[in-house]
Structure formats: C-alpha cells, structure tokens
Scaffold this active site. Sequence first.
Site, short mmCIF file in Angstrom:
data_model
loop_
_atom_site.label_atom_id
_atom_site.label_comp_id
_atom_site.label_asym_id
_atom_site.label_seq_id
_atom_site.Cartn_x
_atom_site.Cartn_y
_atom_site.Cartn_z
N HIS A 142 -3.21 -5.94 2.72
CA HIS A 142 -2.35 -6.97 2.96
C HIS A 142 -3.01 -8.32 3.09
O HIS A 142 -2.44 -9.40 3.37
CB HIS A 142 -1.73 -6.59 4.38
CG HIS A 142 -0.89 -5.54 4.32
ND1 HIS A 142 -0.38 -5.00 5.45
CD2 HIS A 142 -0.43 -4.93 3.29
CE1 HIS A 142 0.37 -4.07 5.01
NE2 HIS A 142 0.52 -3.91 3.62
N ASP A 179 -3.71 0.84 11.88
CA ASP A 179 -2.90 1.62 10.63
C ASP A 179 -4.22 1.55 9.59
O ASP A 179 -4.65 0.25 9.26
CB ASP A 179 -1.77 0.97 10.14
CG ASP A 179 -1.47 1.80 8.84
OD1 ASP A 179 -2.36 2.69 8.30
OD2 ASP A 179 -0.45 1.26 8.19
N GLN A 228 -6.37 -1.94 7.41
CA GLN A 228 -5.14 -2.64 7.16
C GLN A 228 -4.81 -3.27 8.21
O GLN A 228 -4.31 -4.58 8.32
CB GLN A 228 -4.23 -1.75 6.45
CG GLN A 228 -3.03 -2.60 5.92
CD GLN A 228 -2.10 -1.62 4.98
OE1 GLN A 228 -2.36 -1.29 4.11
NE2 GLN A 228 -1.00 -1.26 5.65
N GLU A 229 -4.55 -2.75 9.52
CA GLU A 229 -3.59 -3.35 10.48
C GLU A 229 -4.38 -2.89 11.83
O GLU A 229 -4.43 -1.82 12.18
CB GLU A 229 -2.08 -2.72 10.54
CG GLU A 229 -1.64 -3.17 9.20
CD GLU A 229 -0.22 -2.23 9.06
OE1 GLU A 229 0.45 -1.93 9.94
OE2 GLU A 229 0.27 -2.08 7.83
N LYS A 262 7.55 -0.28 14.02
CA LYS A 262 6.58 -1.18 13.38
C LYS A 262 7.17 -2.32 12.68
O LYS A 262 7.95 -2.04 11.37
CB LYS A 262 5.70 -0.26 12.40
CG LYS A 262 4.33 -0.51 12.65
CD LYS A 262 3.62 0.32 11.43
CE LYS A 262 2.59 -0.14 11.02
NZ LYS A 262 2.03 0.75 9.69
N GLU A 305 -2.63 5.38 12.51
CA GLU A 305 -1.86 5.82 11.55
C GLU A 305 -2.68 5.73 10.17
O GLU A 305 -3.64 5.17 10.04
CB GLU A 305 -0.75 4.69 11.30
CG GLU A 305 0.18 4.92 9.98
CD GLU A 305 1.26 3.55 9.92
OE1 GLU A 305 1.48 3.08 10.93
OE2 GLU A 305 1.18 3.21 8.83
N LYS A 361 10.15 5.35 6.69
CA LYS A 361 10.53 3.99 6.03
C LYS A 361 11.52 4.57 5.10
O LYS A 361 11.29 5.03 4.16
CB LYS A 361 9.27 3.52 5.28
CG LYS A 361 8.09 3.08 5.86
CD LYS A 361 6.92 2.80 5.12
CE LYS A 361 5.90 1.79 5.66
NZ LYS A 361 4.43 2.03 5.25
N ASP A 395 1.78 8.34 7.06
CA ASP A 395 2.91 7.15 6.47
C ASP A 395 2.65 7.64 5.25
O ASP A 395 3.70 8.56 4.58
CB ASP A 395 2.12 5.97 6.72
CG ASP A 395 2.80 4.76 5.76
OD1 ASP A 395 3.96 5.23 5.22
OD2 ASP A 395 2.48 3.63 5.86
N GLU A 455 1.87 -9.65 6.46
CA GLU A 455 2.87 -9.24 7.71
C GLU A 455 2.71 -10.18 8.80
O GLU A 455 3.20 -10.04 9.92
CB GLU A 455 2.67 -7.87 8.24
CG GLU A 455 3.03 -6.55 7.12
CD GLU A 455 2.63 -5.48 7.58
OE1 GLU A 455 2.44 -5.20 8.85
OE2 GLU A 455 3.26 -4.39 6.90
N SER A 490 0.74 -1.03 -0.12
CA SER A 490 -0.05 0.11 -0.05
C SER A 490 0.98 1.04 0.04
O SER A 490 0.94 2.00 0.93
CB SER A 490 -0.89 0.00 1.19
OG SER A 490 -0.30 0.22 2.48
N HIS A 549 9.20 -1.32 8.95
CA HIS A 549 9.32 -2.31 7.98
C HIS A 549 8.23 -1.86 6.75
O HIS A 549 7.44 -0.94 6.95
CB HIS A 549 9.12 -3.72 8.58
CG HIS A 549 7.68 -3.84 9.01
ND1 HIS A 549 7.08 -4.98 9.24
CD2 HIS A 549 6.51 -3.11 9.39
CE1 HIS A 549 5.77 -4.99 9.48
NE2 HIS A 549 5.52 -4.15 9.44
N ARG A 550 8.34 -2.69 5.77
CA ARG A 550 7.19 -2.67 4.75
C ARG A 550 6.58 -4.04 4.81
O ARG A 550 7.19 -4.89 5.43
CB ARG A 550 7.63 -2.55 3.31
CG ARG A 550 8.73 -1.28 3.24
CD ARG A 550 7.97 -0.08 3.49
NE ARG A 550 6.85 0.12 2.63
CZ ARG A 550 6.47 1.27 1.68
NH1 ARG A 550 7.83 1.90 1.22
NH2 ARG A 550 5.40 1.13 1.11
N SER A 551 5.27 -4.24 4.24
CA SER A 551 4.71 -5.56 4.18
C SER A 551 5.62 -6.68 3.48
O SER A 551 5.55 -7.83 3.80
CB SER A 551 3.34 -5.23 3.55
OG SER A 551 3.35 -4.88 2.41
P1 PGA Z 1 3.28 -1.43 2.69
O1 PGA Z 1 2.46 -0.79 4.00
O2 PGA Z 1 2.30 -2.44 2.24
O3 PGA Z 1 3.19 -0.33 1.82
O4 PGA Z 1 4.62 -1.68 3.26
C1 PGA Z 1 2.30 -0.99 5.22
C2 PGA Z 1 1.89 0.30 5.89
O5 PGA Z 1 0.95 0.83 5.50
O6 PGA Z 1 2.35 0.66 6.99
ZN ZN Z 2 0.62 2.49 6.90
#
Ligand code: PGA
Ligand code: ZN
Length: 421
Positions: free
Chosen positions: A150, A239, A159-160, A387, A284, A336, A311, A203, A45, A364-366
Amino acid sequence: MGAIIESMTAREVLDSRGNPTIEVEVTAKGRVAGFGRAAAPSGASRGKHEVVAFPEGGVGASVRAVKKSVAAKLLGVAVDNQEKVDSLLHEVDGTSNFSKIGGNAAVAVSMAVAKAAASARGIPLFKYLGGERVTRLPYPLGNVLGGGAHAGKMAPDIQEFIAIPVGAKKFVDAVLANTQVHKRVKALIEARDKTFTGGKGDEGAWAPNLDNLAALKVVYKACGDISDEVGFEVRLALDVAASSLCDDKKRAYIYEREGKSRDAGEQIDFVVGLVEKYKLFYVEDPLEEEDFDGFAELTRKIGKRCLVCGDDLFVTNTARIKKGIKAGAANAVLIKPNQIGTLTDAFQAVQLAKKHGCVPVMSHRSGETPDETIAHLAVGWGCPLIKTGVVGGERIAKLNELIRIEEELGKKAKMGELPWK
Ligand code: PGA
Ligand code: ZN
C-alpha cells in the site's frame, strides 16, 4: 406481492486510486418503489484464491454483462429474495470464480439489490439484514501507519499498523480515538524524521521512512498516549499481509526494508514476540495464504490473548474457512464481500465463523469508493469489528454511516462483543 426488480443498470466509475470500477443501480417496483446503488472496491494485496475481480475486457466487459445478461436474468425477480438473486448471479456467470462477469460486477449487483429491497420496505439496510433486534456497533480497526503493497519502498515491510479502541463505550468515541492516534502517529514520525513529507499509503495511513520495529514503537506509544487522554484502552494490531512478503522459491518471508529473511518457524517466533512485547490485540495474515499449519501453530501459541485473523488465507470462502476451522488455523475471519462475489456467500462465511467461535471482521479494500454498504453489513450481520481506515473520503463514508446508525439506534446502541476485554 412484494416488490420485484424493475430495472438494472451499470457504469464505470472511479475508485480511490483513480482506477476504474463498477457501480450498479437497481430499482424495485412494488407498493413502494425501491432504489439501490452500490460500487465494488478493489484490492492491491489480493489473495490468490479470491474470485476474479474483472473478466477479460475489464470493467467495460462487466458493465456490458450487467446491462445485458444479468439484467435479463434478474428483472422480475422478488427484490427481497437475496438468495435467489445471488444464485442467479452464479448461474449467469456459470464459472466457479466469477471469471465471466467478474466478481466485482456480481458484488455490486448483489449489494444494489439488497439496498433496493431495504428501500422498498422503507427501512435502513442494517435493519433489513439483521432485523429489529440488531443493536451492536463494530469496533473500528484504524490503519494509522502502513507499508507493504500500500505504500512506497522506504515504508515498513508490514502492511498495516492498526489502532483498536477496545475500551470505547460508543462507536463515535472509538472513531475519534482512532483519529487522535492517527494525528499522534504523525507527530511522533515527525519527531523522528525531519524529512517526513506527510506521505500516506492507499488507505490514508502514514507511510514513513521507518522500519517495522521503529513503526511499532511509534504506534504503540501513540496508542498508549491516546488511551491515557481518552480514558479507555486503545490497543495495537497488525496486518502483516505475509503473502506479499513470501518468496515461494526461497520458502521464506523477505523483509526488504529490514534486510532480513525469516523462514516459517522464524516468522512464527517473530510474531509471537511482537504479540508479547506490544500486547497486540489482533494480527492478520501473519503467515502466507497456504500455510494452514503455520497459522494453527501460531493460534495455539497466542490464540488465547490475541485474535489471529485470516484474510488471504480464507478469502471469505466457506470451503477455506471450514478447512481453517478443522486445522484450528485462526480465531477470526476477515469478510470482504468482493473476495467471494455475493452477499449470500459473504453472509454464509460470517455465519460459519460465528458458529465455530471465530470473530467475523468486516473489511474494506485498499481501493474504495464512498459506497457505505459494509457499514450496514457489519451491523446487520453482527460483526464486532470493522476495518475501514481512519481518514479519506472513501474511508469516512463508512465511519460516518456508522455514526448515523449509532444515533438511529439511540439508547439501544451497544458496542460489539469482543473476547478478552
Ligand atoms: P487489499 O488488502 O489491498 O487487497 O484490499 C487489504 C488487506 O490486506 O487487508
Ligand atoms: Zn489483509
């Protein structure tokens, strides 16, 4: 004479989604030889304003660029002159968004050089970056249940759903609390849904067939239960990744799983309600990535008791963070490194956030690799939150490194400073 960059190579390796990414190795020549290896992560994302991850031609083009033009520029440069290395990376690329060599190539080189410099001095990366006075470990934000970009279609729109063990006195206790929340969340999902197969998102967070409110209840209960068991507070965070929900044409946030649509005002009210009901410690990207005013309104409403973190809004970019600070858009900034492409740029984002009382949150990233660099960045740069997921080899690589760092710091080790604890 300090050590200089002696050699540099790059290769295509895999990330945790099985997609190709770039890994870079750097050697340094000096009184003591140095070596650094680093790999770039990748997002699902991604923010619209991030630098370009890979140029036309993909990872292969980035690998070729590092081996040829980047190496040609950097060989012989002082390995501990990170600012120079990073400015030469910008120079070789020649664009404003790393679209020629790829931001992921840049960040892998930048991190590998820093690691080689630390290695040539015979000290760990966090000490190289932060000096001897560094003593604080970050609180781990643990993604325990997830949906959005994700996970699959029947998972929540948000998302989280994240646990934060804000009451932990030691990093290792904090991490163990997150793993317990993760396990408890699974048990609570199973109690609600006999057909749950144990599916996880990118993740390692559970990806159940639940809507947002059911997911919130599950994670809230799990955090409460584990707080009682471990004897310190574990709070809930989200998030929302609202850019992924936003339909620009309809100017609304579409919650497909819930069958609801919310305009910006309704979205703000919705998030304020969640912060109150579930005592969220952190939220977030509650609004889409261009809505600085909406972020500011929300921060005015909840910013005294909840961290509002940007973010996709900030993409680790100092120009966007400055704009956000001026607008009062957030009180936390996600960091990031591959969103911006070099350690120097990411460090500037951290410093800018801190200078204005915003909490920098390393992330981190996913899509990840077992690269553990961000663990050192969080400690070395003094980020009180990190994170980096709860389970999965590419997530625990960072957590285990932080456990080692805590051990190495010994009696000096302390947890980071968070507001409202
Ligand atoms: P990402 O995003 O999938 O772009 O790593 C994770 C996030 O939104 O924090
Ligand atoms: Zn995010």
